[in-house]
Design a protein around this motif. Structure first.
Motif, mmCIF file in Angstrom:
data_model
loop_
_atom_site.group_PDB
_atom_site.id
_atom_site.type_symbol
_atom_site.label_atom_id
_atom_site.label_comp_id
_atom_site.label_asym_id
_atom_site.label_seq_id
_atom_site.Cartn_x
_atom_site.Cartn_y
_atom_site.Cartn_z
ATOM 1 N N SER A 195 0.855 -1.449 -0.101
ATOM 2 C CA SER A 195 -0.345 -0.105 -0.017
ATOM 3 C C SER A 195 0.634 1.410 0.309
ATOM 4 O O SER A 195 0.573 2.369 -0.532
ATOM 5 C CB SER A 195 -1.113 0.226 0.831
ATOM 6 N N GLY A 196 1.861 1.115 0.490
ATOM 7 C CA GLY A 196 3.145 2.858 0.684
ATOM 8 C C GLY A 196 3.223 2.804 -0.661
ATOM 9 O O GLY A 196 3.896 3.586 -0.736
ATOM 10 N N TRP A 197 3.639 1.334 -1.172
ATOM 11 C CA TRP A 197 4.361 1.569 -2.976
ATOM 12 C C TRP A 197 3.245 2.034 -3.456
ATOM 13 O O TRP A 197 3.609 3.105 -4.217
ATOM 14 C CB TRP A 197 4.663 0.371 -3.362
ATOM 15 N N LEU A 198 2.079 1.458 -3.483
ATOM 16 C CA LEU A 198 1.155 2.040 -3.918
ATOM 17 C C LEU A 198 0.631 3.596 -3.828
ATOM 18 O O LEU A 198 0.142 4.450 -4.679
ATOM 19 C CB LEU A 198 -0.317 0.945 -4.262
ATOM 20 N N THR A 199 0.987 3.898 -2.795
ATOM 21 C CA THR A 199 0.180 5.858 -1.887
ATOM 22 C C THR A 199 1.266 5.959 -2.863
ATOM 23 O O THR A 199 1.129 7.736 -3.760
ATOM 24 C CB THR A 199 0.489 5.331 -0.913
ATOM 25 N N ASP A 200 2.568 6.520 -3.255
ATOM 26 C CA ASP A 200 3.876 6.935 -3.990
ATOM 27 C C ASP A 200 3.339 6.976 -5.645
ATOM 28 O O ASP A 200 4.080 7.763 -6.137
ATOM 29 C CB ASP A 200 5.421 6.133 -4.254
ATOM 30 N N ARG A 201 2.390 6.262 -6.079
ATOM 31 C CA ARG A 201 2.227 5.880 -7.492
ATOM 32 C C ARG A 201 0.975 7.016 -8.020
ATOM 33 O O ARG A 201 0.712 6.851 -8.889
ATOM 34 C CB ARG A 201 2.327 4.581 -7.876
ATOM 35 N N TYR A 202 -0.702 6.560 -7.660
ATOM 36 C CA TYR A 202 -1.793 6.110 -7.333
ATOM 37 C C TYR A 202 -2.379 7.234 -6.087
ATOM 38 O O TYR A 202 -1.655 7.672 -5.340
ATOM 39 C CB TYR A 202 -2.673 4.705 -7.967
ATOM 40 N N ASN A 203 -3.824 7.517 -7.393
ATOM 41 C CA ASN A 203 -4.265 8.532 -5.918
ATOM 42 C C ASN A 203 -4.419 7.875 -4.908
ATOM 43 O O ASN A 203 -5.748 7.370 -4.625
ATOM 44 C CB ASN A 203 -5.831 8.961 -7.264
ATOM 45 N N TRP A 218 -5.647 -5.307 6.450
ATOM 46 C CA TRP A 218 -5.715 -4.393 7.864
ATOM 47 C C TRP A 218 -5.391 -3.433 7.735
ATOM 48 O O TRP A 218 -6.139 -2.273 8.887
ATOM 49 C CB TRP A 218 -4.588 -5.396 8.854
ATOM 50 N N ILE A 219 -4.341 -2.624 8.048
ATOM 51 C CA ILE A 219 -3.942 -1.434 7.865
ATOM 52 C C ILE A 219 -3.206 -0.805 7.303
ATOM 53 O O ILE A 219 -3.098 0.013 7.401
ATOM 54 C CB ILE A 219 -3.283 -0.864 9.610
ATOM 55 N N ALA A 220 -3.063 -1.898 5.257
ATOM 56 C CA ALA A 220 -3.341 -0.476 4.271
ATOM 57 C C ALA A 220 -3.211 0.320 4.267
ATOM 58 O O ALA A 220 -3.281 1.540 3.285
ATOM 59 C CB ALA A 220 -3.711 -1.606 3.222
#
Length: 434
Positions: free
Chosen positions: A294-302, A342-344
């Motif tokens: 999720s952290g990796w995705l947060t750097d790239r997506y809305n 869980w806490i993504a």
């Protein structure tokens, strides 16, 4: 002196890696402490004769204070420093849980595991991760926050089976001693290995260019009152209520309900405590994967779209849980599906807070958002215990939590979550606290 090259990619090692590693373990032990009441619930019920609602109240109070302390801890980190705040929190956690070995009355449990450990763990919570990431990382903040957020899942992964094993035969004192010693052992590690600022190790933040100007100094002393002022400023922004409301649901559907009552819920279906703790550990393992991703995705997506997906999947899994057969296969499928989520929600929520309120106010505002999270967790921790006492089953509690998670998903899909924060708002918030 600060490294003239500035860019940590020119270095084979950056001290931010050590800081994030130590912080990971501090958050891990804090999460282990907060998960311990779920393991202790049945032993306390058997050995001391306390009812489940009373035991749940202490867990709920600890969860609530774990969140309430967050924004004030964030303000103290600006004043007395991150290291001192971490050390104070760890010391209070160690002392309160150690003293609980001699408790004989319910109010002793409320004081030690509810009030004191709640305050101590609140100083070593997700808001600490947000402060560390902002201070030590200029790039890859989402990934770094994902790693630190995953430490709470790792806390369950590492501690729960061991703590459950300690409770065999109905014992609970070994759990209190183990948690206390773990927190105490981390105090010298933090004292020796965590510098207060990158400049103290002669570097800039990870990924920061050499010509980047330093952040403006605070125009006022960073006192706990700063947390109140940040809340007043944030309360005028609709995005704050969006984040706080949905994070209330996040707490309602994670550590308050599943973290506190899942072992007891499994016990109602004839599953041994160690096996139920292993189920939570499996969730923790997959959340370690899911939250880091999720952290990796947060750097790239809305981040709003990510949150819509996360809450929707979580809600569906909780709605399905009471109606499965609680066999090994179905529980494993649930643990994997739910565990990945869980806490993504933490990395995209932190990103939205920083985008909307600036890098100075962002961690403090996230601390207030975390208060809402822990309020939801406290409602679930206590409410589910009361429902179980009154109705004789946890099913209504899990169904209600699933419905709220689906509603949170729809809010991000069709509500305020579709609005992007303006740069003017962010600049205004930074200037207000600078």
């Amino acid at each position: 002196m600060i490294n003239p090259h500035g860019d940590p990619r020119a270095r084979r090692y950056h001290p931010a890696m050590l800081v994030i590693g130590v912080t990971f373990f501090a958050l891990l032990f804090s999460a282990g402490l907060r998960s311990a009441p779920g393991v202790m619930m049945l032993p306390l019920e058997m050995s001391l004769g306390w009812d489940r609602a009373t035991i749940s109240f202490s867990a709920a109070l600890g969860i609530f204070l774990y969140g309430l302390v967050g924004p004030f801890a964030a303000a103290l980190m600006l004043s007395v420093g991150i290291k001192r705040t971490m050390l104070a929190g760890l010391a209070l956690m160690a002392a309160s849980t150690f003293a609980s070995q001699w408790m004989t009355m319910p109010w002793h449990y409320v004081l030690s595991w509810g009030v004191l450990s709640g305050i101590g763990s609140g100083a070593v919570a997700s808001v600490l991760g947000a402060a560390v990431v902002n201070r030590w990382f200029a790039t890859r903040q989402g990934l770094a926050m994902g790693l630190l957020s995953a430490s709470t899942a790792t806390g369950a992964l590492v501690f729960l089976p061991f703590l459950a094993w300690l409770t065999e035969g109905g014992a609970w004192k070994p759990v209190a001693l183990a948690v206390s010693l773990g927190c105490a052992a981390l105090i010298p590690v933090v004292a020796i290995l965590v510098p207060e600022h990158p400049e103290h190790r002669g570097v800039r933040r990870f990924g920061e260019a050499a010509d980047t100007p330093p952040p403006p100094p605070l125009k006022q002393a960073a006192t706990p009152w700063l947390a109140i002022e940040a809340l007043i400023r944030a309360a005028h922004q609709p995005v704050f209520w969006l984040l706080a409301g949905t994070f209330f649901v996040c707490g309602l559907t994670t550590n308050g309900l599943v973290g506190t009552h899942m072992i007891a819920f499994c016990g109602d279906h004839g599953i041994e405590q160690v096996a139920a703790a292993g189920l939570l550990s499996l969730m923790g393992f997959f959340d370690l994967i899911g939250t880091t991703a999720s952290g990796w995705l947060t750097d790239r997506y809305n981040p709003r779209r990510l949150l819509a997906v996360y809450y929707g999947l979580r809600g569906l899994s909780l709605l399905a849980l009471p109606f499965i057969d609680f066999g090994p296969v179905s529980l494993t499928i649930f643990a994997v599906f739910y565990g990945l989520d869980w806490i993504a929600t933490v990395p995209p929520t932190v990103k939205l807070a920083n985008q909307s309120f600036g890098e100075r106010d962002g961690p403090i505002v996230f601390g207030w958002v975390l208060v809402a999270h822990q309020m939801g967790a406290a409602v679930a921790a206590y409410g589910a215990g009361v429902i179980r006492e009154e109705v004789g089953t946890y099913t209504p509690a899990f169904v209600l939590a699933g419905v709220f998670a689906v509603i949170a998903s729809l809010v991000f899909l069709f509500g305020l979550g579709r609005r992007e924060p303006s740069r003017n708002t962010e600049s205004t918030m930074v200037e207000a606290v600078a």
